[in-house]
Motif scaffolding. Structure first.
Motif, mmCIF file in Angstrom:
data_model
loop_
_atom_site.group_PDB
_atom_site.id
_atom_site.type_symbol
_atom_site.label_atom_id
_atom_site.label_comp_id
_atom_site.label_asym_id
_atom_site.label_seq_id
_atom_site.Cartn_x
_atom_site.Cartn_y
_atom_site.Cartn_z
ATOM 1 N N ALA A 168 -56.835 -27.655 0.432
ATOM 2 C CA ALA A 168 -57.982 -27.949 -0.427
ATOM 3 C C ALA A 168 -57.953 -27.091 -1.693
ATOM 4 C CB ALA A 168 -59.278 -27.723 0.344
ATOM 5 N N ALA A 169 -57.564 -25.829 -1.544
ATOM 6 C CA ALA A 169 -57.474 -24.946 -2.706
ATOM 7 C C ALA A 169 -56.399 -25.426 -3.669
ATOM 8 C CB ALA A 169 -57.181 -23.519 -2.250
ATOM 9 N N ALA A 170 -55.259 -25.869 -3.124
ATOM 10 C CA ALA A 170 -54.180 -26.366 -3.976
ATOM 11 C C ALA A 170 -54.628 -27.596 -4.759
ATOM 12 C CB ALA A 170 -52.955 -26.690 -3.117
ATOM 13 N N VAL A 171 -55.339 -28.511 -4.080
ATOM 14 C CA VAL A 171 -55.815 -29.716 -4.752
ATOM 15 C C VAL A 171 -56.843 -29.366 -5.821
ATOM 16 C CG1 VAL A 171 -57.153 -31.837 -4.423
ATOM 17 C CG2 VAL A 171 -55.310 -31.261 -2.834
ATOM 18 N N ALA A 172 -57.739 -28.446 -5.507
ATOM 19 C CA ALA A 172 -58.761 -28.052 -6.476
ATOM 20 C C ALA A 172 -58.126 -27.486 -7.746
ATOM 21 C CB ALA A 172 -59.705 -27.029 -5.851
ATOM 22 N N MET A 173 -57.073 -26.699 -7.591
ATOM 23 C CA MET A 173 -56.377 -26.140 -8.751
ATOM 24 C C MET A 173 -55.723 -27.242 -9.580
ATOM 25 S SD MET A 173 -54.712 -22.747 -6.947
ATOM 26 C CE MET A 173 -53.522 -22.561 -8.259
ATOM 27 N N ARG A 174 -55.149 -28.218 -8.900
ATOM 28 C CA ARG A 174 -54.507 -29.318 -9.627
ATOM 29 C C ARG A 174 -55.528 -30.155 -10.376
ATOM 30 N NH1 ARG A 174 -50.754 -30.633 -4.360
ATOM 31 N NH2 ARG A 174 -49.366 -28.828 -4.617
ATOM 32 N N LEU A 175 -56.631 -30.485 -9.715
ATOM 33 C CA LEU A 175 -57.657 -31.287 -10.370
ATOM 34 C C LEU A 175 -58.292 -30.538 -11.541
ATOM 35 C CD1 LEU A 175 -59.461 -32.905 -7.290
ATOM 36 C CD2 LEU A 175 -57.717 -33.921 -8.773
ATOM 37 N N ALA A 176 -58.383 -29.217 -11.431
ATOM 38 C CA ALA A 176 -58.989 -28.423 -12.508
ATOM 39 C C ALA A 176 -58.186 -28.508 -13.791
ATOM 40 C CB ALA A 176 -59.124 -26.971 -12.063
ATOM 41 N N ARG A 177 -56.884 -28.818 -13.665
ATOM 42 C CA ARG A 177 -56.059 -28.952 -14.875
ATOM 43 C C ARG A 177 -56.503 -30.121 -15.733
ATOM 44 N NH1 ARG A 177 -50.768 -30.153 -12.562
ATOM 45 N NH2 ARG A 177 -50.124 -30.385 -14.737
ATOM 46 N N GLY A 178 -57.297 -31.021 -15.159
ATOM 47 C CA GLY A 178 -57.796 -32.151 -15.936
ATOM 48 C C GLY A 178 -58.672 -31.746 -17.098
ATOM 49 N N VAL A 201 -52.426 -38.118 -7.765
ATOM 50 C CA VAL A 201 -53.287 -37.134 -8.427
ATOM 51 C C VAL A 201 -53.416 -35.883 -7.565
ATOM 52 C CG1 VAL A 201 -55.570 -36.702 -9.370
ATOM 53 C CG2 VAL A 201 -54.545 -38.966 -9.613
ATOM 54 N N TYR A 202 -53.562 -36.045 -6.262
ATOM 55 C CA TYR A 202 -53.709 -34.890 -5.382
ATOM 56 C C TYR A 202 -52.422 -34.074 -5.283
ATOM 57 C CZ TYR A 202 -58.396 -35.597 -3.517
ATOM 58 O OH TYR A 202 -59.761 -35.663 -3.377
ATOM 59 N N GLY A 242 -51.652 -33.655 -9.918
ATOM 60 C CA GLY A 242 -52.667 -33.461 -10.926
ATOM 61 C C GLY A 242 -52.809 -34.677 -11.818
ATOM 62 N N PRO A 243 -53.758 -34.666 -12.744
ATOM 63 C CA PRO A 243 -54.028 -35.818 -13.600
ATOM 64 C C PRO A 243 -53.005 -35.976 -14.722
ATOM 65 C CG PRO A 243 -55.474 -34.010 -14.169
ATOM 66 C CD PRO A 243 -54.692 -33.549 -12.974
ATOM 67 N N ILE A 244 -53.023 -37.158 -15.336
ATOM 68 C CA ILE A 244 -52.181 -37.428 -16.502
ATOM 69 C C ILE A 244 -52.582 -36.499 -17.644
ATOM 70 C CG2 ILE A 244 -51.740 -39.104 -18.342
ATOM 71 C CD1 ILE A 244 -51.918 -41.318 -16.330
ATOM 72 N N GLY A 245 -51.602 -35.986 -18.357
ATOM 73 C CA GLY A 245 -51.885 -35.257 -19.586
ATOM 74 C C GLY A 245 -51.425 -33.818 -19.614
ATOM 75 N N PRO A 246 -51.998 -32.952 -18.776
ATOM 76 C CA PRO A 246 -51.586 -31.541 -18.825
ATOM 77 C C PRO A 246 -50.107 -31.381 -18.478
ATOM 78 C CG PRO A 246 -53.636 -31.793 -17.612
ATOM 79 C CD PRO A 246 -53.110 -33.167 -17.848
ATOM 80 N N LEU A 302 -65.963 -38.083 -6.222
ATOM 81 C CA LEU A 302 -66.093 -37.696 -7.627
ATOM 82 C C LEU A 302 -64.861 -38.108 -8.435
ATOM 83 C CD1 LEU A 302 -67.719 -34.154 -7.364
ATOM 84 C CD2 LEU A 302 -68.747 -36.220 -8.353
ATOM 85 N N LEU A 303 -63.702 -38.107 -7.789
ATOM 86 C CA LEU A 303 -62.481 -38.528 -8.473
ATOM 87 C C LEU A 303 -62.576 -39.972 -8.946
ATOM 88 C CD1 LEU A 303 -59.519 -37.896 -9.280
ATOM 89 C CD2 LEU A 303 -58.833 -38.677 -6.999
#
Length: 374
Positions: free
Chosen positions: A12-22, A173-174, A177-181, A308-309
Motif C-alpha cells: 500500500a505504501a509503494a502504491v501511495a508513493m506511485r500515485l503521489a507522483r501524479g 497505474v498501481y 504510476g500515472p502518465i506524465g512524470p 478515488l482513482l
C-alpha cells in the motif's frame, strides 16, 4: 502483526508513493498549443488485416496540414487493407516476408520508417483515431525529448467491456504510476506503442526496431533500450487529440490485454513477482475481504483509494459510464489475468506463432544487427 498484514501495508505504501507522483503530471496535450509544425511529419501505420479500421486512422491524417505523408505498411494482409489505404491516398508499402527472429509489427515499422521522407516520424496503430493538431504537438515536444509517446482516450463498446478494461488499466497505474512524470529508472519506464514520435535520422542510426525485433512487448522494450542509451523519453496525455477503438468485445479485451499486460519479456522474474504481489495485495485482496464481510481498516482505505482513482481514469475514456464506476469490483479478475499473462504468456499473435525468446522473462533488447532484415 501477521505477515500478510505487513506485506499489504508495504504494498500500500509503494502504491501511495506511485500515485503521489501524479501531482507532477505535465498538462495534457491540446490542439494548437505549439503552433504549426516546424518540420514535415511522416506518419507510419503498420497494418495487418485492418480493412475495417484503417479509414478512421488514415482519413484525418491526410487532412492534417502538419502531415506531409501517410505511409501504410501492409504486413501481408489477407483482406483489402492495402487497396483501401491506397484509395484513400496513403502511400502503401508492401511488407516483405517476415524474417526469422522478428515479430511482425517491428518488421513492418522497420520498413516503414526507412521509407519515410520527413525528418519527424509519428507511428500510429491502425485502430487509433487521431485528431487535427496531434502530430504538430508531438513534433514540438521533440525539441526537448528524443522519443515521445502519447496516451489516448479509449472507446469501449459497453459497460462490461469498459469495466474490465478500466480494471486492467488500473493495474498499470498501481505498478508504474500515472502518465506524465518521469520514470524512476529506465527499467520502470512505460511508453505506448499506439503512438510514438521521434526524428528519423536518430532512430535509423541506432536501428531501434532491430533491437527489439524479438519482443512481443515491443513498445516498452524500445523505450527502455533507448533510455538506457541516454535518450530523453516523454509519455504525455493526448486524450484530447487521440482516441483508440481497439476492442470488439469483452473477450477481445481479455485476449489483447493478456498479450502484454505483465510485460513479461521486459521484466525480471523478481520484479514480476513484486508487481503481482502489489496488485493482489492492494486491489484484489480488499475486494475479496469485502465480499467475505471481513474487510480490515487497511482494506477499506485501499478500496477508498481505488474508487478515488476513478476520478483520474474518467479522462481515459471517450464515454465514461457505469462500467468505469463498477470496475474496482473486477480487480480480482484483472489480477487473475495479470498472473495468467506472467505465467502462461501468449506466443501467437495476428496469426503468427513466436518462440520462447519473445516472452522470456527479463529479456533486454539487443544492439543493432546487420542481417537480411536491413
Amino acid at each position: 502483526m501477521r505477515p500478510l498484514t505487513v506485506a499489504q501495508a508495504v504494498a500500500a505504501a509503494a502504491v501511495a508513493m506511485r500515485l503521489a507522483r501524479g501531482r507532477d503530471r505535465p498538462a495534457p496535450l491540446q490542439p494548437g498549443s505549439s503552433g504549426p509544425a516546424g518540420e514535415p511529419v511522416s506518419v507510419v501505420i503498420p497494418a495487418r488485416d485492418e480493412e475495417s479500421r484503417i479509414e478512421g486512422c488514415v482519413a484525418p491524417l491526410l487532412a492534417d496540414p502538419a502531415v506531409g505523408e501517410v505511409i501504410v505498411v501492409d504486413d501481408e494482409s489477407r483482406d483489402g487493407t492495402a487497396e483501401l489505404a491506397g484509395r484513400l491516398g496513403a502511400t502503401v508499402v508492401a511488407g516483405a516476408p517476415l524474417p526469422d527472429g522478428w515479430v511482425g509489427k517491428q518488421w513492418a515499422l522497420h520498413q516503414g520508417v526507412r521509407a519515410a521522407v520527413g525528418p519527424v516520424v509519428v507511428l500510429l496503430d491502425a485502430d487509433t483515431r487521431p485528431k487535427a493538431g496531434l502530430c504538430a504537438e508531438l513534433a514540438a515536444l521533440l525539441d526537448a525529448y528524443d522519443l515521445v509517446s502519447a496516451g489516448p482516450r479509449f472507446v469501449c463498446g459497453g459497460p462490461v467491456e469498459q469495466a474490465l478494461h478500466a480494471s486492467l488499466l488500473a493495474t498499470l497505474v498501481y505498478r508504474f504510476g500515472p502518465i506524465g512524470p518521469s520514470a524512476t529508472s529506465a527499467d520502470r519506464l512505460l511508453v505506448n506503442g499506439q503512438c510514438l514520435a521521434f526524428r528519423k535520422a536518430r532512430m535509423v542510426e541506432v536501428d531501434g526496431f532491430a533491437r527489439v525485433r524479438r519482443h512481443l512487448t515491443d513498445d516498452v522494450a524500445l523505450g527502455r533500450s533507448l533510455a538506457r542509451d541516454g535518450w530523453r523519453v516523454a509519455f504525455r496525455d493526448a486524450g484530447a487529440l487521440l482516441e483508440v477503438d481497439m476492442h470488439e468485445s469483452v473477450a477481445d479485451v481479455w485476449r489483447q490485454w493478456g498479450r502484454s499486460i505483465s510485460l513479461r519479456d521486459v521484466t525480471s522474474a523478481a520484479r514480476q513477482a513484486g508487481d503481482l504481489g502489489v496488485v493482489w495485495l492492494t486491489t484484489a485482496l480488499p475486494v475479496l475481504r469485502l465480499a467475505a464481510g471481513r474487510p480490515g481498516p487497511l482494506d477499506l482505505a485501499l478500496l477508498a483509494q481505488r474508487f478515488l482513482l476513478l476520478v483520474a481514469l474518467r479522462k481515459s475514456y471517450v464515454r465514461p459510464g457505469v462500467g468505469l464506476v463498477v470496475s474496482p469490483l473486477l480487480d480480482v479478475v484483472a489480477a487473475v489475468r495479470l498472473t495468467w499473462s506472467a505465467l502462461l504468456p501468449t506466443r501467437t499473435w495476428r496469426g503468427r506463432h513466436y518462440g520462447c525468446a519473445a516472452v522470456r522473462p527479463g529479456g533486454r533488447p539487443g544492439r543493432p544487427v546487420r542481417s537480411a532484415a536491413r
